[in-house]
Structure formats: C-alpha cells, structure tokens
Write an enzyme that holds these catalytic residues in place. Structure first.
Site: not given
Ligand SMILES: Cc1ncc(C[n+]2csc(CCOP(=O)(O)OP(=O)(O)O)c2C)c(N)n1
Ligand SMILES: Cc1ncc(C[n+]2csc(CCOP(=O)(O)OP(=O)(O)O)c2C)c(N)n1
Ligand SMILES: [Mg+2]
Ligand SMILES: [Mg+2]
Lengths: 382, 339, 382, 339
Positions: D60, D83, D129
């Site tokens: 972000e 979110f 969220h």
């Molecule tokens: C700081 C933050 N930004 C955005 C999100 C929204 N979000 C939740 S899971 C995700 C993707 C995560 O991908 P990865 O690190 O590859 O883990 P995976 O879900 O594949 O296990 C996002 C963008 C979040 N939870 N926290």
C-alpha cells in the site's frame, strides 16, 4: 505423529545452500526418490511409520479444509481460506518444528495449526465470526492468524531477537505468501533479521497467486533470491514434496539453533482452490493451469511414494480415513455447537487495566440493553 | 530529591526501569552511542549494553513490529521514535497490532510497549520535526496516551508507562527538554496517582483552562497574566490524553462555568473537540458560554519562520479566555460564526 | 558546464554489470587513470575542458557547503546538512543527466541542486526556515528535498511509470542514503520499479553513516547487492571518483532510456562532516576513520588527475576560486536579504481550491492580528 | 437516467473519468481482471488496458507513493485501497506526502489523487475489514474527505473527486454497494453542488440528526420511525467530512435546537466530537440540550458476531433522539454523567 518426534534433526552437517537454479526436490511427482546428495540425509531418519504419519496429516488437513468449506456453504462459517494444494508445504515444515519453537503465520496456515495441536473447533472460531483469535498463542506456541499481510514477519523477527537475548535454542518461524513479499514490513523484517542475526525462519509459500495477482507481478525472479540481497541465505524447495520441505526446514532450523541466524525458504506450491470461499478464480486464471498443478498434487505424491515403498496398505488407508472422519466430525460439532459470544463481550479485553472512558460506555450500554429487557419483561408480564 | 532537566528526568526513569526489570529493552534510531538526537538515552547503552539499549536499522515499522515480537516473548520494549513526524511509517503496526493484540487474543497476549515520542513545535526545525500527532492515537482504541509537562511527571509517568501492561504512547514536549525541576526518584509506583489522572496546576474560579505537554507552561503564564486583570483561571494539565480524566475537568467546569482548551495540534478533530463535546454533554446546564478552542490551525506544520503564528501563545490563550468570559475579544461583533 | 553537455553518452554498448566484488574505479586516489576495460569508454568523450569544469563544480559546491555552515554558525540558517566528502558522487551523477530527467532527492543533495541550476539563495531557503521548498520543482526538474527517509524513491518510481506510459525517454533519478535502504518504502520502490520495468535510477550514496549508525547496522553485505534480489541490476562505484560515478550513471541512463528498466547504483563515499550542523560525530566515530577517508578526498583526486594530465594551471585554479567566491557571495547575500514570510502566508497553499473551514480560521486570525494593529495604533496616537 | 447499484454507479463514474481524461489512471490490488474484490472496477482494465487500470504489487505504501510520483508527472491517479483496515501501511505517504506536497511546494506541485476506500462494518467480515478510519484523515490538513450514501452521489462525487486538484479520500460504504438507485450520468460537473456541501435528506423541525455514509439510510429509517411518535427529525447527510459544511448544520440547529450525530467510528475523537463542539460554539444560545453522539464504542472493531452491538442502529439512534429531546431514554436518571 507428535510434534517433537520429527524435530530432532539427525546429525548431518549443514550442507550449504543451492543457487537459484536448483529447486530442492527429493520425491518426484510419480513418487520416486530423486536422490539428492545434499538434502536426502536431512530426512534419512524418517521411518516408514513417520512417513505414513505425514501422509495421515496431509489427508486430515485436506479433510479439515473440505469440511470447513462445506461449513461455509452451509452458512456455519462466514468465510474460509482453503489451503488445498499446500498440504506438503505446511505439514513438511510444521512437523519439523519443536514444540517450543514459535510460529507467526498468516490466515491460510490451518495445517500448521493442526500440527501445533489446535483443538479442532478452535480452527474455525475466527471464521465463524465468534472471535478474532481461535486459541491461546502460548498454548500452541503459535500466534493466531495475522490478517495484515506481512505484519507477522516482523513479530517473528522481534520474537527471535528475544530468543537470542535469552540465550534460547528455539526458533521463530513465520509463514507468509508470495504476495506478502512486496510489503515493506517483510523487507524490513529481513533487514532486522540479518542485522541482528537472529534465529528466525522466513517460510514463504509461493502458491503462485495473491488473490487475482500472479506471482510475476510481485517479482520477476524467484522469490528465494530476494533474501540474498539482504545477506540472508535462502532455499528454494518443491513445496509439494513433503520430504523436501521437511529437509529444507531442518537445515534452516539447525542453522538457527546453532547461532547461524536467519534463513529464507521459498516453498514453490499452488493454491488449488479459490483465495477464500468468497473468491471466484475463474475470473482471472485458466483452468488448465489448475490441471498442470493437479498433476503435482502433494497428497498423491506421498501416497505414490508409500505405494512405491510397498507400505500403502488398505489398513493404512482405512485408519487414515477414519482419523480424517473423526477430526472432521469433531470440528463440525464444535463449530455448530459453539456458543455465541454474549453482548457485553464486545467490551472485554480492550485493556488489561480499567479504562474510565470505556467503563462509562460499557455501563451505559448495559443500561441501554436493560431497557429492552424491561420492555420485553413488561411485554411478558403485561 | 534533586534538580534535573526534563530530558535528564526521562533518562533517570529509563535507567531505573532498566535496572529494575531485565525484560525492559530500549529500541530506536541513534539511541546508543549518540544517546538519541536529544541525548535522552545518554549513557544507557554504555551501562546496560547493546542488547538492552538497541540501535535499530532505520525503519520505524521494523522497530515497532519487532517490539511487538519482543513483547510476545515477554519483553517490555521502550521504543524511541526520533521525531513526531517519523511515527507514520510505524502507524500500521501501532494501530493494527500494538493497539489490537490484547483485544484480538482476548487478553492472552499483552503489549507492554512504551512508545516515546518527542513532539510539538517551537524549536525552529525543518518540516516533520514539530508535529503534534497525538489525536491519531487518542482515537485509536487499545492505546493509552500520555503527555508530560514537568520533570517530576516525566520521571514518574515514564516509570508508570513502562510498568503498564497496556501500550502507552508517551509524548515528550521537546521544546521543554531543558527546563529544570525538582525530581524525587524514590517513588513507590503503587502509591502514585494512576497514569490516567489529570492535575490542577493552578486553582481558579472564573474559567477552566485545559491543556497538556508543551502548552502547560504557556497556560500557566497566561493564568498569571489574567490574574493581573482580576481573572481567576484554573489550569488543568491533562497528563493523560487517553483516557481523559473527565471527572476533574467536569468538577472544575461545574465551578467556573467556562472552558478553554488549548493545544498545538490542528483544530479539526483535535483533542479540544473531544473535551469540548464531552464536557458539554456532562455539564450542559452549568456552562455559561460555549467551550473555546485555541489550537494550531488546520494547516500542515508551517516553516519555522511562521511557526509563532501557528502555535497558541499567551496572547491567543488570553483572547480565548476573554471569549469564554464574554469579554471583548478578537471575535467580538462576529455574530454566530464564533470560531 | 551546462547540464546537457555531459548527458549525451557516447556510443558505447552497455557493458553489462559487475559482481559484488568489483567496485568501479577509474581514477586512483593519487589521480592516476586505473584503466578499466568496461567503463573507461563511458567517459572517454570527457574533454580536458569538461574535466576542469567538473573540478570547478566540486570546488564550488564544497564552497557552498562551507559558506552555508558559516551561515548556520552565524545564526542565519537554522540548520545545514553538509555534503562534505560526497562531491564526486553528486557531481558525477548529476552532470550525467539531461535537463528533462527528473530528480527526487533527499536533504543532502545540494550539489545535485547546483547542477540542476538552482538559484543560490534558493539552496538555503529551507534551512533558513523561510519555506518548506526552495524552488519550483518543475523549473529545475528536481523535487525539493525530502525529509522523510526513503519516501522519495517511490515518487521517482511513480514518475518513471508516467514516463513509460507517455513513451518518454527521460529518466527519473532518486538519491538516498545507506540508512534509507532499511525503510520499507525503498524496498517497495524496488518492487514496483522491477515489476513495471520503468526508467528509474536508484542512486544510493553510501556515506557509511546514518547519523550515528554505521552502515553495517543496515546491511552486512554491500548495499548494491540488495537490488539484485529484486531483479534489478546494480553497480557499485567508487563514490569519490567523479569519472567512475559519471560512467556508472551513464550506463544506467542508457539502459533506462532504451527500455531496459531500473538500475541501482551504490556510490561508496564518506560523510566527512557531521550529519547536520546540530550533530556531534565525536560521540560515535573515531577520528582516524576520518583520516583514512580524507586521504581519498574526491576533490584532491580530480585535482591530482588534472595535475597528472598537466592541465591544472594557475589560471584554472584562480578562475575556479573566483567562481566559488562569486557563488558563495551571491548565496550569502541572497540568504541574508531574504525577506521573512508574512504572517498570513501561514495559510497559503494548503489547498488549491477554497476550503471553508480554513477560510474561517484565516479570517479570524486576520481579525486577531488586527487587534494588535489597532492597539499599537492607539498606542501611537494616544 | 438509469437504475443502478451503488457499486455500478462508482464503476460508471470511473469509466467516464477514464474516457474524459487520458491522465486518469486507476491503481490498486486486484482491480484488473478480478475487477476488485467488490467488482467496482469490473471491466475497466479490459476496456482501457493495463496501463490505465493497473494491478499493482501488494504494497500500500508503494501504491500511494507511486501515485504521488505519477501526480508529479501530471497524472490523476485513482487509488483503490482494498479494505479500510489496509490503508495504514500507506498512512505515511498519505499524511506526509499526499496531504502536504501542495503546501510544501507553495502550490507548485498538485496532488489530484483520489483514494477510494470501501469502509465500515455490517458485512460479517473478519478483523480489519470493517473499520471506519475517516477521522484520521479529517484531522489531516491538506486532504479533502468525502463519503457517499446513494448511487447518484456516488457517481457525481466520484467524478468531482477525480476532477479535484486537491487529494480526496473517497469513503465508500461497502455494506450499501448493492443498494439500487436512479443515476443521471449526464451531469455538468461545473453545475453540480461543490464537493464540500452537505445535503438535507429529510426535513424536520424537532431535532437535527447528522450522519454520513452507511448510516444515512439507518438515520432516515430512524426519522421515519420517530415520525410515528410525532417527532420530526431533520436528517443531514454530511457528504463532505473535511471540510464539513457547518453552515447547513448550523441553519438546522438554529431551527431545531437539538443535535444528534451518529457514526460507526469510535466515539473518542470521532467526527461527532468535531461537529458537536463546533456547533456548540456557533449555536450556543440556540441549543436546548447538549449535542448527543451515537457512535461505535472505543473498542477495536469486534468479531462479526458482536458487530451489531457496536454499530449504531435504529434503536440506538432513537434513544439518542430521545436524549436530545429530554424524553425518557436509557440514561434517564443518571445525573451529570450523561455519556
Ligand atoms: C496490508 C494488507 N493489504 C491487503 C490485504 C488484502 N489481501 C488479503 S489476502 C491478499 C493476498 C495475499 O497473497 P499472498 O501473500 O500470496 O498469500 P496467499 O493468500 O496466496 O496465501 C490480499 C491482497 C490484506 N489482508 N492486508
Ligand atoms: C522516516 C524517517 N525516520 C527518521 C528520520 C531521522 N533521520 C534524518 S536523517 C537520518 C539518517 C539518514 O541516513 P542516510 O539514509 O544514510 O542518509 P545520510 O544522512 O547519510 O545522507 C535519520 C535517521 C527521518 N528523517 N525520516
Ligand atoms: Mg500467494
Ligand atoms: Mg548515510
């Protein structure tokens, strides 16, 4: 299998680390031992029985995953983040840990929680919306799931600073995804871990996707290379090969326990399901990608290995299935029978000491709720 | 009891905390050999070693996040943020982790972290070195926030903050570091007033003047000046910004019927708004005039040659006192738009 | 020397990048040409006249630095961050740029600002406390100094995304220190730059210190290695060798202009002065460290080279000194005569459109100030 | 004029902005093929290409900082934060850069960045969220902050936000994404009410009820319920949270003499405090009772099974209306501590 059983690495020397090119693989997708001169020795103590037990773990957590997905569809859970496809990465690493190692994970590591001995109902507590934490972190030596992407990697690093200060031999292990590697927090964690040379393992499950974003958007070179630029050695391992993952984790644990500092492990795997039950992967990924990875299914692989070794008996199959059924049943029942939190719980544990402002709000809300009680009592009586 | 500067008093409090509890560690940028840019940690690394007084890499989220991990492990980290304006890279870890972990884990995990922040203006510094970000934290549930205004409180409340099982933001008015005062170091923490209590600095009967941190001195000067005009100002030093000790303000306003609040932070959404509105709720029938806020403007902190126009000073506070008392003031004649 | 003159890299091929081991050095501390098969060609077009001009630049900015330090001691400036010792790193890189390249720097790059054509008084405007910005960024194509460590690296990356979108051939160049490499922002900038393959140069002046913290606290391996883990090629260059710095910068510029994406340059140099005039380095560093680096003084080196080449004439020395004197004088006078901002300026430019809340506050403050005017008028008249 | 959901209206606004100005680019996580987790950017990458609708790495601060760089280059980035709870890693870039660059450069550099944030609770989500972080931004000088409550405003104000030369935080009430309404897309931006204006949703005479975003609907429902009891509630939708359109609230309170403010965000330091205290200053002699705040509690956002106890609902708002009107209410009998 108990947590500690596989955590005593045998007496091999640290074999050093490979370059980017080599992905550590000990078992082929067909279940054949590949024969790795460096890493085989790290799992040579794994007995047939223990291998069967690893298989059981993987079957059980796949079953937990499936059951939780059903529970979500049935409205018993608000959401569920499936780990389908990542069983080897989670079991292979988590079973290598000692019970006094401390895990800081993301939301998808329910397989790891299973290995740490979580009560099955506690796995779904958060996803049912009953609580923000499913268990007492100090009971499992595992922090409850972190939702802020990457934040937990710093917690693990700080915890490891504490271990080092205490002269301990335990290790902090943090799980995170490929997407997480782009967050500042993860990179700062690498800086701190390298600077203070603390016993922490960065375990990245590269499941190829961060929701809809392919890993190539986060990094165009292997994720494992990232750590080297911080002066942290890294291993790239076939994340669908439970033995390879265990071997790599043991190498890293050995280094950490003996004062060698942090290690970064990239487990190359695949998220076979949606990001969460709320996600629709058909919007962003090809069905044939799934097919390719289905051929590398981590469960099929260890099962093939057991078959090749001649130890995949009908009895084993039956006992594993029975265990999975039992776990699923227990989890379902615990879930469905979980009592709702009570209204005034909304105020509990904001502080560990009384807070005048909050006490006033709490008192007032109790009075407010009472007006309904009175009203409905009046209704009943009147 | 001995005379020491504000900065020295904090140093003494840190030293005592390090001595008393092996789990106390200090973390921050340049806090070791340099002793911090304000020398508040002077000599501590030498005496307690680099494992207790830790110079960290230059990364505030990293400092805060690793402090969280240390707290998980049973440590009590005391983090120094070098200047107010550099706390924002750590904002996520503070708001989402430090503040929420106790609630998240239903009390299983405690976050006894003290975050020391030199704050406020008036020292002729470049951008980002003079800010008053406290309202971001008082709006964040799960945190305690304090600010200190004299060496004794600085010493006592630092020790209370470190002893607190809840996280505490500890705002140090940097332009007062060199002010001297008597400090009694032999205190029994258990017998001290709780961390959350305000203090009446000057008793008065005509108007209640509430402030904290760097402006306590200015407010006291203003009260003395007002006394020359026959106006009796009661000066309350909040000390605790979250929670606010409303009972003391309420008691005072019930007596005076008039309220002025002053702080350096911008007006919109500053602490003045919370105090004015809560006191209005609690004392509506005792108020003789609307609470008055004398604050920094709704601007980014200005260049230092202009800061005296942004920071509330004695004259602006007195103008606010006049407004609260319905005496002639800079707004006289402006009907309705009394802002 | 005009900005554009040295910015037309000659027609060499991109020579590729070296490993960590090699620091690019073209001129030895004694002023001898080392003879580098890869990088010499990148500066072979630099004429004697241009070399003299680079020397002049370095003398001038050292003089600016000294003069500003005096001004601070005399109370004319609130603070000053000396660049003493970093002249070659700043001049060698900045003189390689085109005027349409855009610079995002930190607070110490006053030598870069000089090359971009800043009015001398504008250099000290911020440090006198008159304004937060000394110049119009679009006039110099250089953002005004960034105080938040590392933040500007993301701005440069975003700007470069814009260049790429526009199909431009200019380059965004960001300057930052060794300490900055620990900040999440810098690492995220590397992620974005690599992912989008945009024309940005990360120019890190590793001056060995971040206030009192030695570079080893930020990274135990060379800073230049960091970038490779993100898939960004890097160069490690002797930051006290103006020709080596220019060569490295031209390599990176060429790559960026021709669609090759980002490059990371670590210029190994030394902060010979305090962090700022408010700092006391004797608290944290040994005097003999300074001696070692004084022997590698970047000005002495280029002067020795000029001498070795037989082009360091008394006339050159005199003209350079005269230029430095003139610049220093102009800066001092501009500084001392700078009008104070007027009180109501405190409200100017918070928004580009009217804001009702702020207008009310402004109106009120004007009224408030008027009460004094009235009072003092009354005093005068009465 | 056509009927569309809230989410669709924003989508239409984004589409129009992309069409009208080649310098408009969208940036965020999963906004491309997926169309965002709420599908608000559905189809836009397909139609405008990956250089206009940019899926960014998961960072972000990186998104916000590179948006700043794009703005330097003359672009008008529209950033999506996935979110509310994920905005904090970008806090430093928002507070120190986006908000301050225009001031810092004396107007030379403009930051026409729109930051879209789905916010608020009520959708049964896990932690982080469901938050309402708007007060952090309304306390930050240099930003404009808006929140929208119906599809037409969502469309119009999105376009105004993108057209604004100042940075705008645009808070989208995520639990209303599926609400439908009539939307006129052929608007002349120049003829629209300015971005900073509030709107009276229901006219009334007994009490003024101020809110924004997701609670506008709840407040209107409460007003209808109150009408059944013969109480006439005037509902004001703030729309602009910074600056606040105080003139409209003031006009209303001069008429009603009573004020209730409701929001989901925590009470201490929330927008309610600013509104209550400013209106008290401006209308002290017209107020018949203390302004009442009905807000989320001073707690981290609770687990979803408890969120209905945290979020102001129709009953709690009506209780607040009763308090403002000095009718029997849940606090009746509690003297002084009217909180
Ligand atoms: C700081 C933050 N930004 C955005 C999100 C929204 N979000 C939740 S899971 C995700 C993707 C995560 O991908 P990865 O690190 O590859 O883990 P995976 O879900 O594949 O296990 C996002 C963008 C979040 N939870 N926290
Ligand atoms: C985010 C942030 N944290 C802390 C500071 C305080 N600070 C100013 S300069 C500095 C050291 C920077 O070191 P480096 O990046 O090596 O640059 P140098 O000063 O050596 O040029 C620090 C810690 C700051 N300006 N911004
Ligand atoms: Mg992933
Ligand atoms: Mg440095």
């Amino acid at each position: 299998m108990r947590t500690d059983e596989l955590s005593n690495s045998p007496g091999q020397q640290d074999s050093g680390l490979r370059g980017d090119s080599g992905i550590i693989q000990l078992v082929s997708p067909e279940g054949d031992l590949v024969g790795d001169p460096d890493f085989d020795q790290w799992v040579e103590d794994v007995s047939d029985e223990q291998l069967s037990s690893l298989y059981e773990d993987m079957v059980v957590i796949r079953r937990i995953d499936t059951e939780a997905t059903y529970l979500q569809r049935q409205g018993e859970l608000a959401l569920w983040p499936p780990l389908l496809g990542q069983e080897a990465a989670q079991i292979g690493s988590a079973r290598a840990l000692r019970s006094d190692d401390f895990v800081f994970s993301s939301y998808r590591e329910n397989g790891v929680a299973y290995c740490r001995g979580v009560h099955y109902g506690d796995i779904v507590r958060v996803w049912r919306g009953n609580a923000h934490s499913g268990w007492d972190p100090y009971e499992l030596n595992m922090a409850t799931p972190q939702v802020i992407i990457g934040a937990q990697t710093l917690h693990a690093t700080g915890y490891a600073m504490g271990i080092k200060n205490d002269g301990g031999t335990s290790v902090a292990v943090t799980y995170f995804g490929d997407g997480a590697t782009s967050e500042g927090d993860v990179n700062e964690a690498l800086v701190f871990a390298a600077s203070f040379q603390v016993p922490v393992i960065f375990f990245c499950q590269n499941n190829q996707w961060a929701i809809s974003e392919p890993v190539g958007l986060q990094s165009q070179i292997p994720i494992a290379s990232r750590a080297k630029g911080f002066g942290i050695p890294s291993l790239r391992v076939d994340g669908n090969d439970v033995l390879a993952v265990m071997a790599a984790t043991r190498v890293a644990l050995r280094r950490a326990r003996t004062g060698g500092g942090p290690t970064f492990i990239e487990a190359v795997t695949y998220r076979m399901g949606p990001h969460t039950t709320a996600d629709d992967p058909s919007r962003y990924r090809d069905a044939n990608e799934l097919e390719i990875w289905a051929a590398k299914d981590p469960l099929a692989r260890v099962r093939a290995l057991l078959e090749n070794k001649g130890i995949f008996t009908p009895e084993l199959e039956a006992s594993v299935a029975a265990k999975a059924d039992a776990v699923a049943k227990e989890m379902r029942e615990a879930c469905i029978n979980m009592p709702d939190p009570s209204p005034m719980d909304v105020f509990a544990h904001v502080y560990s000491t009384p807070n005048t402002t909050l006490e006033t709000q709490k008192e007032h809300y109790a009075r407010y709720l009472d007006t309904f009680a009175v009203a409905s009592n009046e209704g009943v009586n009147g | 009891m001995s005379t020491m500067t504000f900065g020295r008093a904090i140093n003494a409090g840190l030293r005592r905390a390090l001595e008393d509890d092996p789990k106390v560690v200090l973390m921050g940028e340049d806090i070791g050999k340099l002793g911090g840019v304000f020398r508040v940690t002077d000599g501590l690394q030498k005496d307690f070693g680099p494992h207790r007084v830790i110079d960290t890499p230059l990364a505030e989220a990293g400092i805060m996040g690793s402090a969280v991990g240390l707290a998980y492990r049973g440590y009590r980290p005391v983090v120094e943020i070098q200047f107010d304006g550099f706390i924002y890279p750590a904002f996520d870890q503070i708001v989402c982790q430090v503040a929420k972990l106790h609630y998240r884990t239903q009390g299983k995990v405690r976050m006894p972290i003290t975050i020391r922040v030199p704050f406020g203006g008036g020292i002729g510094s470049p951008e980002h070195h003079s800010e008053s970000p406290e309202a971001y934290f008082t709006h964040t549930s799960g945190l305690r926030v304090v600010s200190v205004s004299n060496p004794q409180d600085a010493y006592t409340m630092l020790r209370q903050a470190v002893a607190s099982d809840d996280p505490v933001l500890y705002f140090e008015p940097k332009r007062r570091y060199h002010v001297k005062g008597e400090v009694e170091e032999n205190i029994e923490l258990g017998e001290e007033l709780p961390l959350g209590s305000a203090s009446v600095r000057i008793a008065g009967s005509d108007v209640t003047l509430v402030t904290y941190g760097p402006l306590v001195k200015t407010a006291m000067d203003a009260a003395l000046a007002a006394a020359d005009d026959g106006i009796s100002v009661e000066v309350i030093d909040l000390r605790s910004l979250a929670p606010i000790d409303f009972s003391q303000i309420e008691a005072s306003v019930r007596k005076t019927g008039r309220l002025v609040i002053t702080h350096e932070a911008s007006r919109s959404g500053g602490l003045g708004a919370e105090i004015a509105s809560t006191i209005t709720e609690q004392c509506f029938n005792h108020l003789e005039s609307a609470p008055v806020r004398i604050t920094g403007f709704d601007i980014p902190y200005p260049p230092s040659k202009l800061e005296s126009h942004h920071l509330p000073d004695l004259d602006r506070i007195l103008d606010g006192v006049d407004r609260a008392l319905d005496r002639p003031n800079s707004l006289s004649g402006l009907v309705g738009r009394t802002k």
